[in-house]
Design an enzyme around this catalytic site. Structure first.
Site, mmCIF file in Angstrom:
data_model
loop_
_atom_site.group_PDB
_atom_site.id
_atom_site.type_symbol
_atom_site.label_atom_id
_atom_site.label_comp_id
_atom_site.label_asym_id
_atom_site.label_seq_id
_atom_site.Cartn_x
_atom_site.Cartn_y
_atom_site.Cartn_z
ATOM 1 N N LYS A 199 0.856 -1.176 0.000
ATOM 2 C CA LYS A 199 0.000 0.000 0.000
ATOM 3 C C LYS A 199 0.894 1.229 0.000
ATOM 4 O O LYS A 199 1.692 1.433 0.920
ATOM 5 C CB LYS A 199 -0.874 -0.027 1.239
ATOM 6 C CG LYS A 199 -1.715 1.215 1.415
ATOM 7 C CD LYS A 199 -2.728 1.010 2.492
ATOM 8 C CE LYS A 199 -3.459 2.297 2.800
ATOM 9 N NZ LYS A 199 -4.409 2.118 3.899
ATOM 10 N N LYS A 252 -2.342 -1.523 -3.989
ATOM 11 C CA LYS A 252 -3.144 -0.304 -3.876
ATOM 12 C C LYS A 252 -2.270 0.921 -3.895
ATOM 13 O O LYS A 252 -1.274 0.924 -3.178
ATOM 14 C CB LYS A 252 -3.898 -0.406 -2.548
ATOM 15 C CG LYS A 252 -4.670 0.797 -2.136
ATOM 16 C CD LYS A 252 -5.348 0.514 -0.838
ATOM 17 C CE LYS A 252 -5.932 1.799 -0.312
ATOM 18 N NZ LYS A 252 -6.236 1.734 1.075
HETATM 19 C C1 PBG Z 1 -7.135 2.982 5.396
HETATM 20 C C2 PBG Z 1 -7.654 2.921 4.003
HETATM 21 C C3 PBG Z 1 -7.548 3.918 3.030
HETATM 22 C C4 PBG Z 1 -8.168 3.422 1.881
HETATM 23 C C5 PBG Z 1 -8.660 2.159 2.183
HETATM 24 N N1 PBG Z 1 -8.306 1.851 3.496
HETATM 25 C C6 PBG Z 1 -7.064 5.301 3.095
HETATM 26 C C7 PBG Z 1 -5.757 5.704 3.584
HETATM 27 O O1 PBG Z 1 -4.788 4.951 3.683
HETATM 28 O O2 PBG Z 1 -5.706 6.883 3.906
HETATM 29 C C8 PBG Z 1 -8.276 4.194 0.606
HETATM 30 C C9 PBG Z 1 -9.182 3.662 -0.424
HETATM 31 C C10 PBG Z 1 -9.513 4.628 -1.500
HETATM 32 O O3 PBG Z 1 -8.884 5.683 -1.683
HETATM 33 O O4 PBG Z 1 -10.454 4.317 -2.241
HETATM 34 N N2 PBG Z 1 -8.039 2.539 6.329
#
Ligand code: PBG
Length: 329
Positions: A199, A252
Site C-alpha cells: 500500500k 493499492k
Molecule cells: C485505510 C484505508 C484507506 C483506503 C482504504 N483503506 C485510506 C488511507 O490509507 O488513507 C483508501 C481507499 C480509496 O482511496 O479508495 N483505512
C-alpha cells in the site's frame, strides 16, 4: 501471398472473431464492491467527491447488499464510520461497533455475500492516523506495537460478528502474523487474511478520506505507507506478509502501480486483488461530467488493464455499474 500469421487483422475482422480470440476477460465474479456504513446516519449521505457513492445507515446498507448480490457481485469490502472517535479507537473493537453490527445484519439478510472487513484504526481515532500516536509538541510517532494490539482485537471482533475475510489496511509492521495468531487463538482459523500487502502513500486516497471521515488531523502517513518510488520494497513487504500468513493480496492504488501488480502476481502466485482507489474513480467521474471522457469505455479499458496486469479481483467503486455493463457486452 503472405503467410496467414502475418495477417493479424483477420483475427479482428468481426465482433465474434474478436470475442473468440480475446486474451483477457472481465466478469462480475471478479469484482469487490466497497461500502461505507455510518453509525451517525438514518438514511444515505452522498459523498460529494465520489459521485454515485454514499455513506449508508444500517438499513440502507442491508438494501444495498441485496442489490449487490442480485447483480452477481460476490463480495463487498466494508468500512465503518463510528459515532465517536478517541485516541485509542475504542469503537473499532467493541462488540456492538458499527462494523460488527453491520456484518451481523448483512449475514442475516444476504448470507452468501462475502463480507470482507477493512481492519484499520483511522476511521476510529480522533487524530485520523491508522494507529496509536504519541505526540511531543509538533512531532508525532505512530506506536507500532501498541497499534498492532488494537488491530488484533478489531480483527477478532469482526470475525466474531461473522466476517468472511479480514483485510488489514493499516500497514503496521508484524500485523499480519499477530492478527493470524489472534484469529487462530480465538477459534477463527478458517478465516483468511487478505492483506493490503503493498500500500503506497498516495495522493489518490483523497476522496476516500471524505467518505470514511479519516483524514489525518496532523502530519501524513509517510511513516507507515510506502514510497511510490520503491518497487523492491513492495516485494519485500509482500514476502513478509505471506510468511506471516496472508492468503490473499491487495495492491493499492491500481493505475499508477500496474508494474507492482504484475511482479507480485508473478512472484507470489496468490489470489491478488487490485484496489482501484477513490482518486482514480473521482478523476474519471469529473472528466466524464465535463464531457471530456467516455465513462463506460474508459472504465472497461482500465479494468481490462488491471486484469492484463495480473489482477484476479478488482476492488472498485464501479462494481455495480460494471455488473450491469458486463451483461450487455
Ligand atoms: C485505510 C484505508 C484507506 C483506503 C482504504 N483503506 C485510506 C488511507 O490509507 O488513507 C483508501 C481507499 C480509496 O482511496 O479508495 N483505512
Amino acid at each position: 501471398m503472405l503467410p496467414l500469421t502475418n495477417r493479424p487483422r483477420r483475427l479482428r475482422s468481426t465482433d465474434n472473431m474478436r470475442r473468440l480470440v480475446r486474451e483477457t476477460r472481465l466478469d462480475s465474479n471478479q469484482l469487490i464492491c466497497p461500502v461505507f456504513v455510518s453509525e451517525k446516519l438514518s438514511g444515505r449521505s452522498d459523498v460529494t467527491s465520489m459521485p454515485g457513492v454514499a455513506q449508508l445507515s444500517l438499513n440502507d446498507l442491508r438494501d444495498e447488499c441485496l442489490l449487490i448480490a442480485d447483480l452477481g457481485i460476490p463480495a463487498i469490502l466494508l468500512f465503518g464510520i463510528p459515532n465517536q472517535k478517541d485516541e485509542l479507537a475504542s469503537q473499532a473493537y467493541v462488540e456492538n461497533g458499527i462494523v460488527q453490527e453491520a456484518v451481523r445484519a448483512i449475514k442475516r439478510a444476504v448470507p452468501d455475500l462475502i463480507v470482507i472487513t477493512d481492519v484499520c484504526l483511522c476511521e476510529y481515532t480522533s487524530h485520523g492516523h491508522c494507529g496509536v500516536v504519541a505526540k511531543d509538541g509538533e512531532k508525532f510517532t505512530v506506536l507500532n506495537d501498541a497499534s498492532v494490539e488494537l488491530l488484533m482485537k478489531t480483527a477478532v471482533s469482526h470475525a466474531a460478528a461473522g466476517a468472511d475475510i479480514i483485510a488489514p489496511s493499516d500497514m503496521m509492521d508484524g500485523r499480519i502474523g499477530a492478527i493470524r495468531s489472534a484469529l487462530d487463538a480465538a477459534g477463527y482459523d478458517q478465516i483468511p487474511i487478505m492483506s493490503y500487502a503493498s500500500k503506497f502513500c498516495s495522493a489518490f486516497y483523497g476522496p476516500f478520506r471524505d467518505a470514511a471521515e479519516s483524514a489525518p488531523q496532523f502530519g501524513d502517513r509517510r511513516a507507515y505507507q510506502m514510497d511510490p518510488a520503491n518497487a523492491l520494497e513492495a516485494l519485500r513487504e509482500v514476502a513478509l506478509d505471506v510468511e506471516e500468513g496472508a492468503e490473499l493480496l491487495i495492491v493499492k492504488p491500481g493505475l499508477p502501480y500496474l508494474d507492482i501488480l504484475w511482479r507480485i502476481k508473478e512472484r507470489f502466485e496468490l489470489p491478488t486483488a487490485v484496489y482501484n482507489v477513490s482518486g482514480e474513480y473521482a478523476m474519471v467521474k469529473a472528466a466524464a461530467r465535463s464531457g471530456w471522457i467516455e465513462e463506460k469505455r474508459a472504465v472497461l479499458e482500465m479494468m481490462t488493464g488491471f486484469r492484463r496486469a495480473g489482477a484476479d479481483m478488482i476492488i472498485t467503486y464501479w462494481a455495480k455499474d460494471l455488473a450491469v455493463w458486463l451483461k450487455d457486452l
